[in-house]
Design an enzyme around this catalytic site. Structure first.
Site: not given
Ligand code: NAI
Length: 363
Positions: A180-185, A80
């Site tokens: 958390g409804v970011g990219k993965v959610g 990393k």
């Molecule tokens: P992202 O940054 O696109 O989405 C995260 C979401 O969580 C954002 O919408 C943010 O506003 C929200 N958030 C932050 N704090 C919060 C809280 N206390 N309560 C509710 N929502 C909150 O990240 P992504 O890519 O969706 O990743 C999500 C998780 O999955 C991270 O922990 C990441 O490390 C993990 N992950 C992601 C991978 C990927 O391919 N994108 C691969 C493996 C793990």
């Protein structure tokens, strides 16, 4: 912390400090293990409070990648990188290219990818100085956004947990809470919708919730993560930041399954035992969220022969269903939490394959 104190038994193979004065780059690259192959793991760009915090994070994340890649059956070790700074103000072409030159200097011991604070376009930029980059854009031969197969893998693991708990590998009629409804959610919502689950979500970002209202008016929005935890959920899916399962949240958790994408969900060692004692099935995070690394791992493995194949990577990510099943089966047979079983399987593979390649690991 003394310079060599991280290099205790079971610690990383290599830690590299990178400094480029003109661009302001300050980065740390940690190669935890190359027992299974070159170390693969993303680059986190984050405004750490200080260097000790950055070092602790990169060491922890690199170790996690070694276990994740081992359990996913990849011929890849774990590593990393962290770039210290605020990505919204400090990220420049010069800084990313300077970083790429440091990754290149490792000669393929470490392959990088996206992580918190870095995106596909950044990997394209790093790749202008470096051959050992994944998560590039499809236009540049890359695997693109890894959250697609991450969410697919989470859904597969969730199906395996549902089968274990309720006898059928489906979330139909179950209430699933996504924090958390970011990219993965967001992708996870699509899979669960297709399966007929009832979905409740929460997020701290108004824009994320606006997207849910627009795209999925049938999805309920909880007022806060606290409310979501206390909701009568069947499954809780932490998809935001690490540490979601801690001494405050676990006693309030109503769900009987926890299965989500977030890395490092367990706030401390022993929380998995507390979950087990409360009758909660916790699917280990690095098992569940391996779809993304499977996606970019395909890019790394086929850099020089044919390039990335989404279908091949998707077929492999579908295997997360079987691996989850196997871990739940073994965990019951051995009477230990699934997280301990996952660690043991990953360590066994690193030790056995590492020995074949002349790398002897302790234990
Ligand atoms: P992202 O940054 O696109 O989405 C995260 C979401 O969580 C954002 O919408 C943010 O506003 C929200 N958030 C932050 N704090 C919060 C809280 N206390 N309560 C509710 N929502 C909150 O990240 P992504 O890519 O969706 O990743 C999500 C998780 O999955 C991270 O922990 C990441 O490390 C993990 N992950 C992601 C991978 C990927 O391919 N994108 C691969 C493996 C793990």
């Amino acid at each position: 912390m003394s310079t060599f104190s991280p290099f205790q038994s079971g610690g990383p193979e290599q830690v590299m400090y990178c400094h480029d004065e003109p661009s302001g780059l300050r980065a740390i690259i940690a190669v935890h293990s190359t027992a299974l192959g070159p170390a693969l793991g993303g680059t986190r760009f984050y405004p750490y409070a200080d260097e000790d915090e950055a070092l602790a994070d990169v060491l922890n994340l690199a170790r996690g990648m070694a276990y994740k890649n081992a359990l996913a059956g990849l011929d890849l070790g774990g590593g990393k990188a962290v770039i210290l700074g605020d990505p919204s103000t400090d990220k420049t072409e010069a800084l990313l290219r300077a970083y790429g030159r440091f990754v290149q200097s490792l000669g393929g011991r470490y392959f990088t990818a996206c992580d918190v604070g870095t995106y596909v376009a950044d990997m394209d930029m790093v790749a202008r100085e470096c051959s050992f980059v994944t998560g590039r854009s499809p236009e540049n031969g890359g695997a693109g956004d890894s959250s697609i197969l991450t969410a697919f893998g989470v859904y597969q693991a969730m199906r395996a947990c549902a089968e274990d708990r309720w006898g059928e590998a489906t979330l139909r009629g179950r209430r699933v809470g996504i924090a958390g409804v970011g990219k993965v959610g967001r992708h996870l919502i699509e899979h669960l919708n297709g399966d007929g689950a009832e979905i409740v979500v929460t997020d701290t970002a108004a824009a994320a919730l606006d997207w849910v209202r627009r795209s999925h008016p049938d999805v309920r929005i909880a007022d806060s993560t606290d409310d979501l935890l206390a909701d009568e959920l069947d499954v809780y899916a932490p998809c935001a930041l690490g540490g979601a399962l801690n001494d405050e949240t676990v006693p309030r958790l109503a769900a009987s399954i926890v299965c989500g994408a977030a890395n490092n969900q367990l706030a401390h060692a022993g929380i998995d035992k507390t979950l087990a004692e409360r009758g909660v099935l916790y699917a280990p995070d690095y098992l569940v969220n391996a779809g993304g690394v499977i996606q970019v791992g395909d890019e790394a493995a086929h850099l020089h022969e044919g390039g990335f194949s989404f279908d091949r990577a998707r077929a492999r990510a579908a295997g997360i269903f079987e691996t989850t099943r196997e871990i739940l089966r073994r965990s019951k047979a051995d009477g230990v939490p699934p997280a301990a079983t996952a660690d043991r399987l990953a360590e066994e593979r690193m030790r056995a394959v590492g020995r074949l390649r002349g790398i002897l690991l302790p234990g």
